[in-house]
Design an enzyme around this catalytic site. Structure first.
Site, PDB file in Angstrom:
ATOM      1  N   LYS A   1       0.841  -1.193   0.000  1.00 20.50           N
ATOM      2  CA  LYS A   1       0.000   0.000   0.000  1.00 20.50           C
ATOM      3  C   LYS A   1       0.879   1.247   0.000  1.00 20.50           C
ATOM      4  O   LYS A   1       1.876   1.316   0.705  1.00 20.50           O
ATOM      5  CB  LYS A   1      -0.920   0.020   1.224  1.00 20.50           C
ATOM      6  CG  LYS A   1      -2.031  -1.010   1.186  1.00 20.50           C
ATOM      7  CD  LYS A   1      -2.967  -0.887   2.369  1.00 20.50           C
ATOM      8  CE  LYS A   1      -3.891   0.303   2.220  1.00 20.50           C
ATOM      9  NZ  LYS A   1      -4.950   0.328   3.248  1.00 20.50           N
TER      10      LYS A   1
ATOM     11  N   GLU B   1     -19.320  -8.337   8.921  1.00 21.83           N
ATOM     12  CA  GLU B   1     -20.360  -7.733   9.749  1.00 21.83           C
ATOM     13  C   GLU B   1     -21.361  -8.758  10.264  1.00 21.83           C
ATOM     14  O   GLU B   1     -21.860  -8.637  11.392  1.00 21.83           O
ATOM     15  CB  GLU B   1     -21.089  -6.646   8.945  1.00 21.83           C
ATOM     16  CG  GLU B   1     -20.259  -5.396   8.675  1.00 21.83           C
ATOM     17  CD  GLU B   1     -19.380  -5.538   7.438  1.00 21.83           C
ATOM     18  OE1 GLU B   1     -18.646  -4.593   7.127  1.00 21.83           O
ATOM     19  OE2 GLU B   1     -19.434  -6.606   6.774  1.00 21.83           O
TER      20      GLU B   1
ATOM     21  N   ARG C   1     -25.350  -5.053   5.806  1.00 22.13           N
ATOM     22  CA  ARG C   1     -24.850  -6.356   5.380  1.00 22.13           C
ATOM     23  C   ARG C   1     -25.191  -7.456   6.384  1.00 22.13           C
ATOM     24  O   ARG C   1     -25.073  -8.632   6.066  1.00 22.13           O
ATOM     25  CB  ARG C   1     -23.328  -6.272   5.197  1.00 22.13           C
ATOM     26  CG  ARG C   1     -22.897  -5.335   4.083  1.00 22.13           C
ATOM     27  CD  ARG C   1     -21.459  -4.865   4.242  1.00 22.13           C
ATOM     28  NE  ARG C   1     -20.490  -5.926   4.225  1.00 22.13           N
ATOM     29  CZ  ARG C   1     -19.783  -6.298   3.149  1.00 22.13           C
ATOM     30  NH1 ARG C   1     -19.963  -5.684   1.997  1.00 22.13           N
ATOM     31  NH2 ARG C   1     -18.903  -7.257   3.228  1.00 22.13           N
TER      32      ARG C   1
END
Length: 641
Positions: free
Chosen positions: A285, A371, A399
């Site tokens: 990243k 979730e 979700r």
């Protein structure tokens, strides 16, 4: 004198067809130019930076090897797709990212034919890609489908459900696992790159398929033994047994920044005579931009910044953020009660639980992008007498709705939901707007739902949730800073289902739920200038409603307006049902409900979004004037005092 372009190759390769005409030896320079352009663009607009910088070489390689848009390229989440947008004809608009009327910060079907699937929530790419692959097979077409998914998104169960289905169906599908955390594989180098090229090559794959055919003609115990031997050998060398068990042919890991490794492997995969393939690519990243490499968490999402120094231009505020207030309030309560625990789904800094985790590391649980698991995990904690706070963005709790209903609400378990980013969220747009939680939670029996009007209310509501031990509760609060009110050192719990009168009047009643209270106060001032005496009420609770207060407002005022930062079917709808049930509408009360409109609101500044939604000061006043039949433009005093 004409200035030489700093990005000559990028200038020439405005779409993938032009990119594919470049010699392979130019791709390294093109990637460098693309990285610099990405950094410069995001420095102007703000947005997601680190993830995009990590896939620059991968983006170039994918568009170079595959025939996009005929070959479908799906980016999971989409926040890493800025380089992809630059290469697919949108460079001239890249500095409109996340601005009103500009490019989305995520992939979007309506924006470009190179975005075959819109995404902003994670872990959807493999399911969508498999659907496209099966549709291709039914149509007897021959295009490729490629899904790029990060290792973080692979923590969600949906990704494995899709892989399991893909492995069973056997359709040609390429999944690129973008491992940017080294969380799955050790560092890779020349040897692993060589092995990846070897095992992805047609010769190896063909021999492997021939070998499988021969083994199948032998006794079963020989077949099983041969399969296990090969899996063991390849798993020892490269670690792909999990994916192989799901029916994917595993290739990798390879260096995602080395085009000499990427290009031949992607070509081999493109031409492979087998079904679903997973290519494990290791990236970094923030690659190529020193400030982002040094602090990838702070450069995941950025505001505008100085390219030379990396310093972000964040406006100073005299008020704390709602997220920060929640975190500090929860710490305060946890210091008094050791049964308080906190759960987040891969958003510790976004929800403030990173701060809580430093204070209580053994009572903080980050379950990854999962979730559904987070909610049921919290339910399990609640069954044993703990006080779980499940901190999830409003948009992400969607979700896990089935788990909220079946595992929490039906069992009346005291899971405490903290819904950050409730309401409209500005530049992230419709996919991240917390627009629906009031509607989808308030229909559930025995749920307590609160909305904070300011940071002091938020602290008091955290204290209130601590006391709710017999049923689930939810506390919603917006993104950004508070309004600057004083927060008590030890906030007292609120009386469940009771609102508060902030301003007393006689003709108009404005009933606000949540942060629109400030707009209601401003509207009351304007209405007063027109001679309209106005009551302003902070409802505090969407459920249970303050029946006595609402019925009193209906009796004593001519116009009642509800105001909320939620979709239709929420707070205002429940107030209307109460008034209709109690016959309060029979006396001629003029009631209007202001909520978010029945459409998705695009990315823009929050102020413009709320103006478009019709829940700002001007809209409140217009609603009142229209209800009374007053022409606001005349500027005359109303007939009421």
């Amino acid at each position: 004198m004409r200035q030489t372009s700093k990005t000559p190759l990028l200038d020439a390769a405005t779409v993938p067809d032009e990119l594919r005409k470049l010699p392979e030896t130019d791709l390294r320079q093109l990637a460098d130019e693309l990285r610099a352009e990405t950094v410069d663009a995001v420095s102007v607009t703000g947005g997601h930076l680190g993830a995009g910088l990590g896939v620059v070489e991968l983006t170039v390689a994918l568009h170079y090897v595959f025939d996009t848009p005929r070959d479908r390229l799906i980016w999971d989440v989409g926040h890493q797709a800025y380089p992809h947008k630059i290469l697919t004809g949108r460079r001239d608009r890249i500095r409109t990212l996340r601005q009103g009327g500009g490019l989305s910060g995520f992939t979007r079907r309506s924006e470009s034919e190179y975005d075959p699937f819109g995404a902003a929530h994670s872990s959807t790419s493999i399911s969508a890609g498999l659907g496209m692959a099966v549709a291709r097979d039914i149509a007897e077409a021959d295009n490729h489908v490629v899904c790029v998914i990060g290792d973080g998104a692979m923590s969600a169960g949906m990704a494995y459900e899709a892989m399991n289905n893909a492995g069973a169906l056997g359709s040609r599908l390429v999944v690129i696992l973008n491992d940017n955390d080294m969380s799955i594989a050790p560092p890779v180098g020349a040897m692993s790159g060589y092995l990846a090229r070897l095992v992805s090559g047609r010769t190896y794959l063909t021999l492997r398929e021939i070998g499988k055919g021969l083994v199948k003609r032998m006794p079963k115990f020989v077949e099983r033994g041969a399969q296990r031997a090969e899996e063991y050998a390849r798993g020892m060398a490269m670690g792909g047994t999990l994916f192989e068990e799901l029916g994917f042919y595993y290739v990798g890991p390879i260096d995602g920044h080395n085009l000499d490794h990427l290009l031949p492997v992607l070509r081999n995969v493109r031409n492979a005579p087998v079904g679903p393939i997973l290519v494990h690519v290791v990236t970094q990243k923030g690659k190529g931009y020193a400030p982002a490499e040094a602090s990838d968490d702070k450069y995941h999402g950025v505001s505008k910044f100085d390219v030379a120094t990396g310093a972000q231009a964040k406006a100073k505020s005299n008020a704390p953020s709602y997220t920060g207030v929640f975190a500090r309030s929860l710490i305060h309560e946890a210091e008094k009660d050791d049964r308080v625990v906190a759960i987040t789904a891969a958003m510790p800094s976004g929800t403030g639980l990173d701060v809580f985790g430093k204070r209580f590391p053994d009572r903080t649980f980050d379950v990854g992008i999962a979730e559904q698991h987070a909610v049921t995990f919290a339910a399990g904690l609640a069954t044993e007498g703990l006080k779980p706070f499940c901190a999830i963005y409003s948009t992400f709790l969607q979700r896990a709705y089935d788990q909220v209903v079946h595992d929490v609400a039906i069992q009346k378990l005291p899971v405490r939901f903290a819904l950050d980013r409730a309401g409209l969220v500005g530049a992230d747009g419709a996919t991240h707007a917390g627009a629906y939680d009031i509607a989808y939670l308030s229909c559930l029996p025995d749920f307590v739902i609160m909305a904070a009007a300011d940071e002091a209310e938020l602290a008091a509501m955290v204290a209130t949730q601590i006391t709710i031990d017999d049923r689930p509760s939810a506390l919603r609060y917006p993104r950004g800073e508070g309004v600057g009110v004083t927060i008590p050192e030890d906030p007292a719990p609120l009386a469940i289902g009771k609102g508060r009168i902030v301003r007393e009047g006689s003709t108009i009643a404005l009933l606000s739920l949540g942060p629109r209270l400030a707009e209601c106060m401003a509207a009351a001032d304007e209405l007063a200038a027109h001679g309209l005496s106005t009551t302003v009420v902070d409802a505090r609770f969407a459920k249970p409603l303050d029946r006595d207060l609402i019925l009193r407002l209906a009796r004593e005022h001519e116009v009642l307006v509800t105001v909320e930062e939620g979709s239709m079917g929420g707070f205002g709808a429940h107030v209307l049902q109460l008034l209709a049930t109690e016959g309060a509408l029979d006396a001629g009360l003029k009631i209007r409900t202001l909520a978010l409109p029945d459409r998705f609101i695009d990315h823009d500044t929050p102020a413009r979004q709320y103006m478009e939604a019709g829940v700002d000061r001007a809209a409140i006043c217009t609603t009142v004037f229209t209800a009374l039949g007053i022409d606001r433009s005349e500027g005359r005093k109303a007939r009421f005092v």
